[in-house]
Design a protein around this motif. Structure first.
Motif, mmCIF file in Angstrom:
data_model
loop_
_atom_site.group_PDB
_atom_site.id
_atom_site.type_symbol
_atom_site.label_atom_id
_atom_site.label_comp_id
_atom_site.label_asym_id
_atom_site.label_seq_id
_atom_site.Cartn_x
_atom_site.Cartn_y
_atom_site.Cartn_z
ATOM 1 N N GLN A 160 69.535 -18.297 9.008
ATOM 2 C CA GLN A 160 70.706 -18.206 9.886
ATOM 3 C C GLN A 160 70.294 -18.331 11.349
ATOM 4 N N ARG A 175 69.658 -22.005 12.147
ATOM 5 C CA ARG A 175 70.863 -22.789 12.401
ATOM 6 C C ARG A 175 71.338 -22.603 13.855
ATOM 7 N N ARG A 179 68.778 -24.150 16.420
ATOM 8 C CA ARG A 179 68.762 -25.622 16.516
ATOM 9 C C ARG A 179 70.001 -26.137 17.235
ATOM 10 N N MET A 194 75.154 -34.660 20.256
ATOM 11 C CA MET A 194 73.955 -33.821 20.278
ATOM 12 C C MET A 194 73.180 -33.892 18.968
ATOM 13 N N LEU A 238 70.360 -34.912 16.935
ATOM 14 C CA LEU A 238 69.103 -35.427 17.455
ATOM 15 C C LEU A 238 68.285 -36.227 16.459
ATOM 16 N N ASP A 239 68.438 -35.913 15.191
ATOM 17 C CA ASP A 239 67.594 -36.657 14.265
ATOM 18 C C ASP A 239 68.412 -37.164 13.091
ATOM 19 N N THR A 272 65.259 -37.780 7.823
ATOM 20 C CA THR A 272 64.002 -37.165 8.240
ATOM 21 C C THR A 272 64.092 -35.649 8.216
ATOM 22 N N ALA A 273 65.287 -35.101 8.314
ATOM 23 C CA ALA A 273 65.432 -33.646 8.233
ATOM 24 C C ALA A 273 66.668 -33.324 7.412
ATOM 25 N N PRO A 274 66.567 -33.519 6.081
ATOM 26 C CA PRO A 274 67.758 -33.354 5.248
ATOM 27 C C PRO A 274 68.323 -31.939 5.278
ATOM 28 N N GLN A 275 67.491 -30.964 5.649
ATOM 29 C CA GLN A 275 67.992 -29.579 5.640
ATOM 30 C C GLN A 275 68.617 -29.229 6.959
ATOM 31 N N ARG A 276 68.807 -30.217 7.805
ATOM 32 C CA ARG A 276 69.382 -29.911 9.101
ATOM 33 C C ARG A 276 70.796 -29.379 8.932
ATOM 34 N N HIS A 277 70.965 -28.097 9.111
ATOM 35 C CA HIS A 277 72.301 -27.514 9.020
ATOM 36 C C HIS A 277 72.627 -26.941 10.378
ATOM 37 N N THR A 278 72.775 -27.786 11.334
ATOM 38 C CA THR A 278 73.068 -27.262 12.654
ATOM 39 C C THR A 278 74.557 -27.080 12.824
ATOM 40 N N TYR A 279 75.275 -28.145 12.632
ATOM 41 C CA TYR A 279 76.715 -28.051 12.761
ATOM 42 C C TYR A 279 77.342 -28.206 11.383
ATOM 43 N N SER A 301 77.569 -17.882 10.418
ATOM 44 C CA SER A 301 76.389 -18.443 9.752
ATOM 45 C C SER A 301 76.320 -18.101 8.264
ATOM 46 N N LEU A 307 78.859 -20.256 6.427
ATOM 47 C CA LEU A 307 78.443 -21.659 6.367
ATOM 48 C C LEU A 307 77.370 -21.850 5.303
ATOM 49 N N GLU A 308 76.450 -20.885 5.236
ATOM 50 C CA GLU A 308 75.416 -20.956 4.209
ATOM 51 C C GLU A 308 76.024 -20.986 2.820
ATOM 52 N N GLU A 357 77.706 -24.344 2.187
ATOM 53 C CA GLU A 357 76.752 -25.440 1.992
ATOM 54 C C GLU A 357 76.016 -25.314 0.673
#
Ligand SMILES: Nc1nc2c(ncn2[C@@H]2O[C@H](COP(=O)(O)OP(=O)(O)OP(=O)(O)O)[C@@H](O)[C@H]2O)c(=O)[nH]1
Ligand SMILES: [Mg+2]
Lengths: 224, 231
Positions: free
Chosen positions: A94, A97, A100, B1, B3-4, B8-15, B103, B106-107, B110
């Motif tokens: 968490q 997230r 980042r 925003m 960035l990648d 390359t970063a499949p676990q990117r859970h930013t938004y 958060s 969202l987890e 997802e």
């Protein structure tokens, strides 16, 4: 280095999931060991000097840019209770997230990629601090403060404590917090040369035992 | 925003709010259900699952305040297979978990999307809260606020962000109106005054197909979502 960035990171409103966790206070309240401001202060001081110091060391080391995966292993070695390992990784996810989204960086992306299920929260906190341009000592302060701020907030909710008294408890711990952050940062400064073995490894067996029991409660307000 | 690249970063859970999967397909529509304690949120979720589960792939996230009772109820009632129901713990503060720090929710969302490919719809039930509790747009695409006639027919007049801004307002338990002396016309007039053109439906979930209008609203939203219109 921005001091304001430290305020953002250490703010209780930083959206990294901490609000659902009591840091062991819910179990301590049920056991009767935390019941008023004085016992809350004793609890927080104990937590600060044990797991608080350990977490602050890990956070400071991560903020130096040292190998986060090695630090994650060091965190596992310092977290014997399976329930607390699960919590640390979940909160690490968490925190990742939120970090980042707020301070994007290659370092955070790499750690997220290497630990998709989450690295230990103090390690992610340290990496986030680095990403925010903060120094290891500041990461240690954030970790140490969070380690007592969460329990104090939870105690207010669980015991209907006077919030002024709970905040005064935190203020009285300020000297201890500075001291713990200093110790953590000094240890972290040696990690590059001497390895993760120099990091603090203080633990609190009662917190470990209570966390395992708490995780099995059918009805509870906090996730840990 | 962003960035990648997701590869390359499949676990990117930013938004969590991004509407597409890595492969470019549209993710499931996320619908939040909020409202005061006991107004019928879980009953609405259960009825929606029963009404829509044969045509849609559905999952549910519950936010109980201090138990996992809502999730347990939905599993016991077998409205969906158990792996489609997840409970989130909220630390005594349900609105924080759906609005200020999303958060954990969202987890959960997802995780369901990852373990259940081709989901159409995710229903996120908030813990019972007050009239100001709304969902963050970072967590859900559209939200429903559920109140009921038995807590007083002046609730719509009192307003608050839930009542004034929710995409759909449900006034539930109309079957109880005669027993509690609730005036449904007043409730309807006040609700429309507060909400302008936003829709309001009156339901009784004890009646056969009491959920019909709500199910139709969801299906309409989903069609628009899948067609790519902003929901
Ligand atoms: N008479 C009547 N009872 C209803 C109706 N809808 C729900 N109920 C009952 O109202 C009670 C509360 O319903 P829930 O669906 O659990 O309410 P909730 O909003 O999920 O409650 P919390 O999650 O605790 O905030 C249950 O006993 C339901 O069976 C209705 O339309 N009419
Ligand atoms: Mg419910």
């Amino acid at each position: 280095m921005s001091r304001a960035a430290l305020l953002v990171l250490a703010d209780g409103r930083f959206p990294a999931g901490g609000h659902a966790h009591s840091g062991g206070v819910e179990a301590a309240v049920a056991a009767g060991t935390v019941r008023d401001p004085a016992s809350l202060e004793a609890f927080c001081r104990g937590r600060l000097h044990t797991t608080g110091l350990t977490g602050a060391g890990l956070a400071a080391a991560a903020a130096t840019g040292y190998d986060a995966l090695a630090l994650d292993e060091a965190a596992d070695a310092r977290t014997p209770a399976p329930a607390l390992r699960r919590v640390a990784r979940r909160l690490g996810r968490q925190m990742m997230r939120a970090a980042r989204a707020t301070w994007p960086s290659d370092g955070l992306d790499r750690l997220a990629h290497d630990r998709p299920q989450g690295a230990h929260q103090p390690v992610v906190l340290g990496a986030a601090a680095r990403s925010a341009g903060l120094a290891p000592l500041e990461a240690a302060h954030a970790a140490a403060y969070e380690g007592v701020g969460g329990p104090a907030t939870a105690a207010v909710r669980l015991l209907s404590l006077d919030p002024f008294h709970a905040t005064a408890v935190l203020a009285r711990l300020a000297g201890d917090l500075d001291h713990i952050a200093d110790r953590a940062a000094s240890a972290a400064a040696r990690v590059a040369a001497e390895g993760t073995g120099v990091l603090p490894a203080a633990s609190a067996p009662l917190l470990d035992l209570a966390a395992e029991q708490h995780a099995a409660w059918p009805v509870r307000l906090f996730a840990s | 925003m962003h960035l990648d690249h997701p590869v390359t970063a499949p676990q990117r859970h930013t938004y969590g709010a991004e509407p597409f999967h890595a492969d470019g397909s549209r993710r499931a529509l996320r619908v939040g259900l909020g409202g005061p304690v006991g107004s019928g949120k879980t009953a609405t979720v259960a009825a929606l699952c029963r009404a829509l589960r044969t045509q849609l792939s559905i999952a549910v996230v519950t936010n109980d305040i201090y138990t996992r009772e809502d999730a347990a109820f939905l599993r016991r009632e077998a409205v969906l297979p158990p792996e489609r129901i997840t409970a989130v713990e909220t630390g005594a503060c349900p609105h924080t978990a759906i609005r200020d720090d999303i958060s954990a929710n969202l987890e959960a969302v997802e995780q369901l999307e990852e373990s259940l490919p081709a989901l159409d719809l995710i229903l996120v039930e908030s813990g019972g809260d007050n009239l100001t509790a709304t969902f963050s747009r970072g967590l859900v695409d559209t939200q429903i606020f559920v109140i009921d006639v038995s807590s007083g027919d002046d609730i719509p007049r009192k307003g608050g962000p839930g009542i004034t801004t929710a995409d759909l307002l449900i006034v539930n338990k109309t079957d109880l109106a005669p027993y509690v002396g609730a005036d449904l016309n007043t409730m309807a007039t006040d609700a429309h005054k507060q909400r302008g053109d936003l829709p309001v439906v009156f339901t009784s979930l004890t009646a056969p197909d009491g959920i019909g209008q709500v199910a139709a609203w969801i299906t309409g939203r989903l069609t628009a979502w899948q067609a790519g219109a902003t929901s």
